[in-house]
Motif scaffolding. Structure first.
Motif, mmCIF file in Angstrom:
data_model
loop_
_atom_site.group_PDB
_atom_site.id
_atom_site.type_symbol
_atom_site.label_atom_id
_atom_site.label_comp_id
_atom_site.label_asym_id
_atom_site.label_seq_id
_atom_site.Cartn_x
_atom_site.Cartn_y
_atom_site.Cartn_z
ATOM 1 N N SER A 89 -5.137 1.784 3.132
ATOM 2 C CA SER A 89 -3.680 1.765 3.292
ATOM 3 C C SER A 89 -3.196 2.430 4.574
ATOM 4 O O SER A 89 -1.991 2.521 4.798
ATOM 5 N N ASN A 122 1.058 -5.417 5.078
ATOM 6 C CA ASN A 122 1.122 -3.964 5.242
ATOM 7 C C ASN A 122 0.968 -3.548 6.696
ATOM 8 O O ASN A 122 1.716 -2.705 7.204
ATOM 9 N N HIS A 139 0.825 -1.201 0.000
ATOM 10 C CA HIS A 139 0.000 0.000 0.000
ATOM 11 C C HIS A 139 0.868 1.263 0.000
ATOM 12 O O HIS A 139 2.049 1.215 0.397
#
Length: 526
Positions: free
Chosen positions: A407, A314, A56
């Motif tokens: 994200s 992430n 991300h």
């Protein structure tokens, strides 16, 4: 800075347990902020094949000061496209060059987890920190003034390592979490993921990622297979005997079952070669705390998500960047004054993990549930809405806002004790705890991008054009001072190593600034 030449049984500041993307990132961040680091991994070889495939924008931002982002981008597809198959309709969506002007990475990046681990491992090796594979944590003993970690490997049945901190990046079945006695609440999913590397030969040759929506769930194809051209990901009801090693690839899936999943999803292709496949049981769990004493949890050891929205790799990297600088700046000066800084990791990242859990759980329900409403939405409503979807996707700001949420560009730590507003307040600037957006600035020469100027470890002081210089006691080499000549005013911002604003003030306040620098572990010297 951190030591690289050491006896293998010498004391270290941070023992990182687990060499996935979370552990490798944490080791880099702690090392680059002054800690002596050691990384152990029970697996003798790197884990293959990859499970995660997406980085991300915010993850690339936090990795940038560690000097690995360019190498990652060289291996990634930064302008990916996705073709959504909704019944007889096909809708194409571009996931590169999104309307995100405040980041240097306005795109999703398709890249294999294995490639991310390779880049991070090389970066550690360049710093003199090897990954010790085949070395397993057995126990941790807290002796008050230090921890003693007991390791076992093929070369040594027992090695005792004195250390200040142990960071558990060792996955859902975390030994560190067990040693810390930290609870782990949640539940297994009734669905499992099916992964496979497949070759369709000449029967199917599209470009970009493919997503098929059907009554029984979604099926994804990514051009990122490691043993064949295509990586297939699908969900289905869990099968008996799949095992309970959550998040880990289990038994293979017969080719006939994979073909059946594809046929049901509307993918008109034949598997010519099945190179690899696995069933992956899933769970939704969150550790009751991310810290106990000097033991910390990060990544899958702290939270386990479904694969929806691509959070696993992430979120773990972003945990690691948050924790790593705190351990690095605390190394060598443990005491009552460091408790606020160390406690802030749990206070900042656990609420963020709860938000991720709600997001992924909702998205996974929409993607996989065979209940009447989600099945109808995928099989009936989505194809009916297909003609208007391009217009919706064409509203780039709407898509960009979704990417911001997914994200963690929207994550803030405003309630953290590390987020301090000075007097008078600096108006028109990000609030303490907020992520610092990227922007074009001047520091006495040609305009430059702000995040590029901050792409190095440490704390950054941003002074407005007419601000007084920082107090003379601020001489720590881990503090960088920049004067923004295109920003009129007398205020300043102090930016944490993870890119969040920590201190904000509308005028010079040497005492308040020095107090904040001391709070975050930067020792001011005369």
């Amino acid at each position: 800075m951190a030591h690289t030449d050491r006896d293998m049984t010498a004391a270290v500041d941070v023992l990182v347990v687990g060499a996935g993307t979370t552990g490798l990132t944490l080791a880099l961040q702690a090392h680059d902020h002054g800690a002596r680091v050691r990384v152990v991994e029970r697996r003798p070889e790197p884990f293959r094949p990859s499970r995660a495939l997406i980085l991300h924008p915010r993850t690339l931002e936090v990795l940038r000061p560690l000097g690995v982002t360019e190498a990652l981008l060289d291996l990634a597809d930064t302008a990916p496209t996705a073709r959504l198959h909704l019944g007889s309709h096909v809708v194409e969506a571009g996931l590169g060059d999104l309307a995100l002007p405040d980041t240097a990475f306005p795109h999703l990046s398709l890249v294999r987890q294995a490639d991310v681990e390779s880049v991070l491992t090389r970066a550690l090796a360049d710093r003199g920190v090897p990954v010790e594979r085949g070395s397993e944590l057995v126990a941790v003993r807290d002796e008050g003034h230090t921890l003693r970690a007991v390791l076992r490997s093929a070369h040594s049945p027992e090695e005792v390592v004195p250390c200040a901190f142990v960071a558990g990046c060792d996955g859902p079945a975390s030994t560190v979490r067990e040693c810390a006695g930290i609870g782990w609440h949640g539940r297994p999913y009734a669905e499992e993921v099916v992964l496979a590397d497949v070759d369709f030969g000449g029967t199917y040759d599209p470009s970009g990622a493919q997503v098929f929506a059907g009554r029984e769930g979604l099926l994804f194809l990514f051009p990122l297979g490691e043993q064949a051209p295509w990586r297939l990901l699908a969900t289905r009801a869990s099968r008996e005997g799949a095992g309970r090693d959550f998040g880990q690839p289990g038994p293979p899936v017969p080719q006939a079952e994979l073909q059946h999943l594809m046929d049901n999803a509307g993918l008109e292709a034949l598997i010519e070669r099945l190179a690899w496949s696995a069933r992956v049981p899933l769970q939704c769990r969150l550790a009751r705390r991310f810290r106990r004493g000097r033991l910390f949890l990060a990544g899958d050891a702290a939270h386990n998500y479904s694969p929806a929205t691509g959070q696993g790799m992430n979120a773990g990297i972003q945990d690691a960047v948050n924790l790593g600088w705190k351990l690095g700046l605390t190394a060598g000066r443990l005491g009552p004054g460091t408790e606020v800084l160390l406690d802030s990791y749990d206070g900042e990242r656990r609420p963020a993990a709860r938000e991720r859990m709600l997001l992924t759980h909702t998205a996974f329900w929409a993607e996989t549930s065979t209940g009447r409403i989600p099945s109808w939405a995928r099989a009936v409503a989505a194809p009916l809405a297909a003609p208007v979807i391009p217009a919706v996707l064409g509203r780039r700001r709407l898509l960009a806002e979704a990417i911001r949420v997914i994200s963690q560009l929207r994550v803030n730590y405003r309630r953290s004790p590390l987020s301090v507003d000075g007097t008078p307040r600096l108006r028109g600037a990000p609030r303490p705890g907020d992520r610092l957006p990227d922007a074009t600035v001047s520091v006495g020469g040609p305009p430059q991008r702000l995040h590029a100027l901050l792409a190095r470890p440490g704390v950054h002081l941003l002074l407005q054009r007419d601000a007084d210089p920082p107090p003379e006691v601020v001489t720590d080499p881990r503090v960088t001072v920049l004067r923004l000549t295109n920003s009129p005013g007398r205020g300043l911002l102090a930016v944490r190593p993870d890119g969040h604003v920590g201190f904000r003030c509308g005028a010079a306040d040497p005492a308040a600034l020095t107090d904040w620098l001391s709070l975050v572990g930067v020792v001011a010297t005369a």
